[in-house]
Enzyme design. Sequence first.
Site, PDB file in Angstrom:
ATOM      1  N   THR A   1       0.836  -1.201   0.000  1.00 18.94           N
ATOM      2  CA  THR A   1       0.000   0.000   0.000  1.00 18.94           C
ATOM      3  C   THR A   1       0.869   1.249   0.000  1.00 18.94           C
ATOM      4  O   THR A   1       2.095   1.170  -0.164  1.00 18.94           O
ATOM      5  CB  THR A   1      -1.027  -0.042   1.163  1.00 18.94           C
ATOM      6  OG1 THR A   1      -1.930   1.058   0.999  1.00 18.94           O
ATOM      7  CG2 THR A   1      -0.376   0.031   2.538  1.00 18.94           C
TER       8      THR A   1
ATOM      9  N   LYS B   1       3.582   1.480  -3.772  1.00 18.34           N
ATOM     10  CA  LYS B   1       3.022   0.735  -4.910  1.00 18.34           C
ATOM     11  C   LYS B   1       3.865   0.861  -6.190  1.00 18.34           C
ATOM     12  O   LYS B   1       3.869  -0.034  -7.023  1.00 18.34           O
ATOM     13  CB  LYS B   1       1.590   1.194  -5.194  1.00 18.34           C
ATOM     14  CG  LYS B   1       0.583   0.725  -4.158  1.00 18.34           C
ATOM     15  CD  LYS B   1      -0.820   1.124  -4.584  1.00 18.34           C
ATOM     16  CE  LYS B   1      -1.845   0.602  -3.589  1.00 18.34           C
ATOM     17  NZ  LYS B   1      -3.218   0.851  -4.046  1.00 18.34           N
TER      18      LYS B   1
ATOM     19  N   ASP C   1      -6.440  -3.910  -8.023  1.00 20.16           N
ATOM     20  CA  ASP C   1      -7.379  -2.820  -7.695  1.00 20.16           C
ATOM     21  C   ASP C   1      -8.482  -2.634  -8.747  1.00 20.16           C
ATOM     22  O   ASP C   1      -9.662  -2.574  -8.406  1.00 20.16           O
ATOM     23  CB  ASP C   1      -6.620  -1.495  -7.525  1.00 20.16           C
ATOM     24  CG  ASP C   1      -5.905  -1.407  -6.180  1.00 20.16           C
ATOM     25  OD1 ASP C   1      -6.331  -2.081  -5.227  1.00 20.16           O
ATOM     26  OD2 ASP C   1      -4.911  -0.657  -6.099  1.00 20.16           O
TER      27      ASP C   1
ATOM     28  N   ALA D   1      -6.969  11.045 -11.915  1.00 20.11           N
ATOM     29  CA  ALA D   1      -6.098  10.437 -12.922  1.00 20.11           C
ATOM     30  C   ALA D   1      -4.849   9.836 -12.295  1.00 20.11           C
ATOM     31  O   ALA D   1      -3.782   9.797 -12.903  1.00 20.11           O
ATOM     32  CB  ALA D   1      -5.723  11.479 -13.975  1.00 20.11           C
ATOM     33  N   GLY D   2      -4.967   9.341 -11.054  1.00 14.98           N
ATOM     34  CA  GLY D   2      -3.843   8.689 -10.381  1.00 14.98           C
ATOM     35  C   GLY D   2      -3.840   7.191 -10.674  1.00 14.98           C
ATOM     36  O   GLY D   2      -4.485   6.716 -11.617  1.00 14.98           O
TER      37      GLY D   2
ATOM     38  N   ARG E   1      -8.303  17.544 -12.063  1.00 17.06           N
ATOM     39  CA  ARG E   1      -7.873  18.909 -11.756  1.00 17.06           C
ATOM     40  C   ARG E   1      -6.778  19.337 -12.732  1.00 17.06           C
ATOM     41  O   ARG E   1      -6.745  20.447 -13.210  1.00 17.06           O
ATOM     42  CB  ARG E   1      -7.349  18.919 -10.306  1.00 17.06           C
ATOM     43  CG  ARG E   1      -6.841  20.225  -9.824  1.00 17.06           C
ATOM     44  CD  ARG E   1      -6.452  20.117  -8.369  1.00 17.06           C
ATOM     45  NE  ARG E   1      -5.378  19.145  -8.135  1.00 17.06           N
ATOM     46  CZ  ARG E   1      -4.870  18.854  -6.951  1.00 17.06           C
ATOM     47  NH1 ARG E   1      -5.342  19.444  -5.866  1.00 17.06           N
ATOM     48  NH2 ARG E   1      -3.907  17.966  -6.816  1.00 17.06           N
TER      49      ARG E   1
ATOM     50  N   SER F   1      -3.779  17.370 -18.050  1.00 14.23           N
ATOM     51  CA  SER F   1      -2.673  16.706 -18.755  1.00 14.23           C
ATOM     52  C   SER F   1      -2.388  15.305 -18.181  1.00 14.23           C
ATOM     53  O   SER F   1      -1.977  14.399 -18.923  1.00 14.23           O
ATOM     54  CB  SER F   1      -1.413  17.563 -18.713  1.00 14.23           C
ATOM     55  OG  SER F   1      -1.085  17.845 -17.377  1.00 14.23           O
TER      56      SER F   1
ATOM     57  N   ILE G   1     -14.514   5.686  -4.437  1.00 16.66           N
ATOM     58  CA  ILE G   1     -13.637   4.622  -3.921  1.00 16.66           C
ATOM     59  C   ILE G   1     -13.177   4.916  -2.484  1.00 16.66           C
ATOM     60  O   ILE G   1     -12.590   4.066  -1.844  1.00 16.66           O
ATOM     61  CB  ILE G   1     -12.431   4.313  -4.839  1.00 16.66           C
ATOM     62  CG1 ILE G   1     -11.418   5.447  -4.864  1.00 16.66           C
ATOM     63  CG2 ILE G   1     -12.895   3.938  -6.231  1.00 16.66           C
ATOM     64  CD1 ILE G   1     -10.057   5.007  -5.446  1.00 16.66           C
TER      65      ILE G   1
ATOM     66  N   TYR H   1     -13.652   4.972   1.353  1.00 13.99           N
ATOM     67  CA  TYR H   1     -14.551   4.202   2.216  1.00 13.99           C
ATOM     68  C   TYR H   1     -14.487   4.637   3.677  1.00 13.99           C
ATOM     69  O   TYR H   1     -15.123   4.018   4.540  1.00 13.99           O
ATOM     70  CB  TYR H   1     -14.305   2.694   2.076  1.00 13.99           C
ATOM     71  CG  TYR H   1     -12.873   2.284   2.332  1.00 13.99           C
ATOM     72  CD1 TYR H   1     -11.997   2.142   1.265  1.00 13.99           C
ATOM     73  CD2 TYR H   1     -12.407   2.074   3.616  1.00 13.99           C
ATOM     74  CE1 TYR H   1     -10.677   1.792   1.481  1.00 13.99           C
ATOM     75  CE2 TYR H   1     -11.096   1.713   3.841  1.00 13.99           C
ATOM     76  CZ  TYR H   1     -10.233   1.575   2.776  1.00 13.99           C
ATOM     77  OH  TYR H   1      -8.930   1.236   2.999  1.00 13.99           O
TER      78      TYR H   1
END
Length: 281
Positions: A63, A67, A103, A131-132, A155, A158, A222, A224
Amino acid sequence: MSLKLGLIGYPVQHSLSPWIHNRFLEKAGIDGTYSLFEIGPDSVFEQELEKLKTSGLNGFNVTVPYKKKVIACMDELDWKAEQTGAVNTVAHQNGKWIGYNTDGTGYVHGLKEKYPTIFKDTASRILIIGAGGAARGIYQALAAEGFSQIDIANRTPSSAETIAQSGFNGVQTAVMGLQEAEKALDHYRLIIQTTAVGMKPNVEEQIISLDKVSTDSVVSDIVYQPLTTSFLQDAYRRGASVHHGHTMLLYQAQYAFQLWTSEKVPIGEMEQQLKNVLEGR
Ligand code: ATR
């Protein structure tokens, strides 16, 4: 032989993964342990990982913040990990350390359980917010399901462009900023919030207003913690259907456990039990 599993990351103390995997072990009737291995910022990551690899571990989850970093320590990467550039599950198989990413697939399995009808019409338009790494994995998994239009709002447009350019599975992707997305929400059957915005302790934060959302839409987050974010509360108020983030946590774990043991343990009542844990009941 007892199976040795665990989680690496920093911090990991409050992780729910031991809760989940210890239940899986019990349900599958497998003798094993799932431990937390915190690798702090003052440690040399590669050295700590080497110690774990030689300690008899059969597999582990990865985690935040490792990662990406863990990739250099793998012998092989599964294509999903390769494409997302992130590993959340490692398995020791035939003498090799193989990096996987469960994931995106986990997210899609959870969504399919709750809203199978979405998957019957792959022409339905989908909007991913963020966009991660998480967004990239979900994008890839939905594209693999055959959806033809998956747009991305971020945000920083690009960063979204990089995902769109992957052209995965021939999917069409429009990229937009967050304000533009707010105005176009009624075009989407499924809207997925993949950033950490709204996570405890910043529970009042909401990435975009859902003013324009259609009542036919499914709105998914996503995050929680809290179980029902401000974003999902807004969706409820406007009559849309909602999909909670804890299901991704459960189903990515189910797939990881399957990679380690070849056992697909049914989620069943664990979903409600996890909800209770998250709500402090
Ligand atoms: P992960 O790998 O966990 O998905 P990440 O790679 O750090 O996380 O990506 C974080 C995502 O959340 C990005 O899309 C980021 O937007 P930028 O690309 O503009 O940085 C988004 N994000 C994080 N904080 C945000 C905020 N306060 N408002 C809007 N977007 C935010």
